[in-house]
Design a protein around this motif. Structure first.
Motif, PDB file in Angstrom:
ATOM      1  N   ILE A  19       4.822   4.427  -9.244  1.00  8.19           N
ATOM      2  CA  ILE A  19       5.402   3.185  -8.856  1.00  8.19           C
ATOM      3  C   ILE A  19       4.355   2.472  -7.608  1.00  8.19           C
ATOM      4  O   ILE A  19       4.002   1.420  -7.677  1.00  8.19           O
ATOM      5  N   ALA A  20       3.620   3.439  -6.908  1.00  9.71           N
ATOM      6  CA  ALA A  20       2.843   2.971  -5.979  1.00  9.71           C
ATOM      7  C   ALA A  20       1.271   2.243  -6.671  1.00  9.71           C
ATOM      8  O   ALA A  20       0.982   1.217  -6.528  1.00  9.71           O
ATOM      9  N   LYS A  21       0.850   2.830  -7.933  1.00  7.82           N
ATOM     10  CA  LYS A  21       0.021   2.074  -8.806  1.00  7.82           C
ATOM     11  C   LYS A  21       0.317   1.050  -9.322  1.00  7.82           C
ATOM     12  O   LYS A  21      -0.287   0.162  -9.427  1.00  7.82           O
ATOM     13  N   LEU A  22       1.549   0.726 -10.049  1.00  8.25           N
ATOM     14  CA  LEU A  22       2.296  -0.498 -10.246  1.00  8.25           C
ATOM     15  C   LEU A  22       2.223  -1.438  -9.375  1.00  8.25           C
ATOM     16  O   LEU A  22       1.753  -2.622  -9.574  1.00  8.25           O
ATOM     17  N   LEU A  23       2.655  -1.248  -8.031  1.00 10.31           N
ATOM     18  CA  LEU A  23       2.968  -1.984  -7.007  1.00 10.31           C
ATOM     19  C   LEU A  23       1.375  -2.684  -6.524  1.00 10.31           C
ATOM     20  O   LEU A  23       1.202  -3.819  -6.608  1.00 10.31           O
ATOM     21  N   VAL A  24       0.780  -1.769  -6.413  1.00  6.75           N
ATOM     22  CA  VAL A  24      -0.557  -2.079  -5.839  1.00  6.75           C
ATOM     23  C   VAL A  24      -1.588  -3.042  -6.798  1.00  6.75           C
ATOM     24  O   VAL A  24      -2.405  -3.800  -6.292  1.00  6.75           O
ATOM     25  N   GLU A  25      -1.412  -2.917  -8.096  1.00  7.52           N
ATOM     26  CA  GLU A  25      -2.139  -3.803  -8.981  1.00  7.52           C
ATOM     27  C   GLU A  25      -1.770  -5.126  -9.008  1.00  7.52           C
ATOM     28  O   GLU A  25      -2.081  -5.928  -9.743  1.00  7.52           O
ATOM     29  N   GLY A  28      -1.509  -9.925  -4.507  1.00 12.00           N
ATOM     30  CA  GLY A  28      -0.646 -10.344  -3.483  1.00 12.00           C
ATOM     31  C   GLY A  28       0.145  -9.154  -2.845  1.00 12.00           C
ATOM     32  O   GLY A  28       0.977  -9.481  -1.960  1.00 12.00           O
ATOM     33  N   VAL A  29      -0.126  -8.153  -3.360  1.00  4.61           N
ATOM     34  CA  VAL A  29       0.767  -6.711  -2.922  1.00  4.61           C
ATOM     35  C   VAL A  29      -0.366  -5.892  -2.215  1.00  4.61           C
ATOM     36  O   VAL A  29      -1.389  -5.607  -2.949  1.00  4.61           O
ATOM     37  N   SER A  30      -0.110  -5.527  -0.793  1.00  4.05           N
ATOM     38  CA  SER A  30      -0.886  -4.513  -0.075  1.00  4.05           C
ATOM     39  C   SER A  30      -0.076  -3.591   0.579  1.00  4.05           C
ATOM     40  O   SER A  30       1.172  -3.704   0.618  1.00  4.05           O
ATOM     41  N   ASP A  31      -0.770  -2.771   1.207  1.00  4.56           N
ATOM     42  CA  ASP A  31       0.043  -1.789   1.951  1.00  4.56           C
ATOM     43  C   ASP A  31       1.239  -1.051   1.381  1.00  4.56           C
ATOM     44  O   ASP A  31       2.118  -1.122   2.121  1.00  4.56           O
ATOM     45  N   VAL A  32       0.925  -0.457   0.151  1.00  3.57           N
ATOM     46  CA  VAL A  32       2.158   0.220  -0.324  1.00  3.57           C
ATOM     47  C   VAL A  32       2.420   1.380   0.006  1.00  3.57           C
ATOM     48  O   VAL A  32       1.277   2.447   0.187  1.00  3.57           O
ATOM     49  N   LEU A  54       9.184 -10.604  -8.743  1.00  2.00           N
ATOM     50  CA  LEU A  54       7.947  -9.914  -9.640  1.00  2.00           C
ATOM     51  C   LEU A  54       7.890  -8.367  -9.571  1.00  2.00           C
ATOM     52  O   LEU A  54       7.699  -7.582 -10.539  1.00  2.00           O
ATOM     53  N   LEU A  55       7.703  -7.982  -8.138  1.00  6.02           N
ATOM     54  CA  LEU A  55       7.748  -6.567  -8.181  1.00  6.02           C
ATOM     55  C   LEU A  55       8.938  -5.823  -8.799  1.00  6.02           C
ATOM     56  O   LEU A  55       8.668  -4.624  -9.564  1.00  6.02           O
ATOM     57  N   MET A  56      10.014  -6.293  -8.533  1.00  8.20           N
ATOM     58  CA  MET A  56      11.328  -5.678  -9.209  1.00  8.20           C
ATOM     59  C   MET A  56      11.390  -5.671 -10.551  1.00  8.20           C
ATOM     60  O   MET A  56      11.452  -4.685 -11.346  1.00  8.20           O
ATOM     61  N   ARG A  57      10.794  -6.597 -11.063  1.00  9.97           N
ATOM     62  CA  ARG A  57      10.634  -7.153 -12.584  1.00  9.97           C
ATOM     63  C   ARG A  57       9.531  -6.085 -13.157  1.00  9.97           C
ATOM     64  O   ARG A  57       9.663  -5.266 -14.141  1.00  9.97           O
ATOM     65  N   THR A  58       8.324  -5.859 -12.630  1.00  9.35           N
ATOM     66  CA  THR A  58       7.524  -4.830 -13.304  1.00  9.35           C
ATOM     67  C   THR A  58       7.919  -3.302 -12.988  1.00  9.35           C
ATOM     68  O   THR A  58       7.845  -2.844 -14.101  1.00  9.35           O
ATOM     69  N   LEU A  59       8.605  -3.111 -11.962  1.00  7.84           N
ATOM     70  CA  LEU A  59       9.019  -1.734 -11.968  1.00  7.84           C
ATOM     71  C   LEU A  59      10.198  -1.522 -13.049  1.00  7.84           C
ATOM     72  O   LEU A  59      10.101  -0.542 -13.613  1.00  7.84           O
TER      73      LEU A  59
END
Length: 80
Positions: A19-25, A28-32, A54-59
């Protein structure tokens, strides 16, 4: 904006790391930060480049349904 994601399906450290890797990629997302115990991810989101949706969709596409809510800055809206 700091966003809190409540995540379903996170069963272990491998899930939390994924999840951390998905979000940091996401641009516009930082400090996960991901908490397996609380089943929560916190992320700083630059709304000019991405959105909590978009974060929710990616996850969700990766098998981790999530809901999002903004986290208010300490001291109210302006951090003061």
């Amino acid at each position: 904006m700091q966003t809190e994601l409540l995540i379903d399906g996170m069963e272990g450290e491998v899930c939390a790391d994924t999840i951390a890797k998905l979000l940091v990629e996401i641009d516009g997302v930082s400090d996960v930060r991901v908490s397996l115990r609380d089943r929560v991810a916190l992320a700083r989101v630059d709304e000019t480049r991405t959105s909590p949706h978009l974060l929710m969709r990616t996850l969700a596409l990766a098998g981790y349904p999530a809901s999002a809510r903004p986290v208010e800055a300490p001291g109210g809206c302006c951090g003061g």
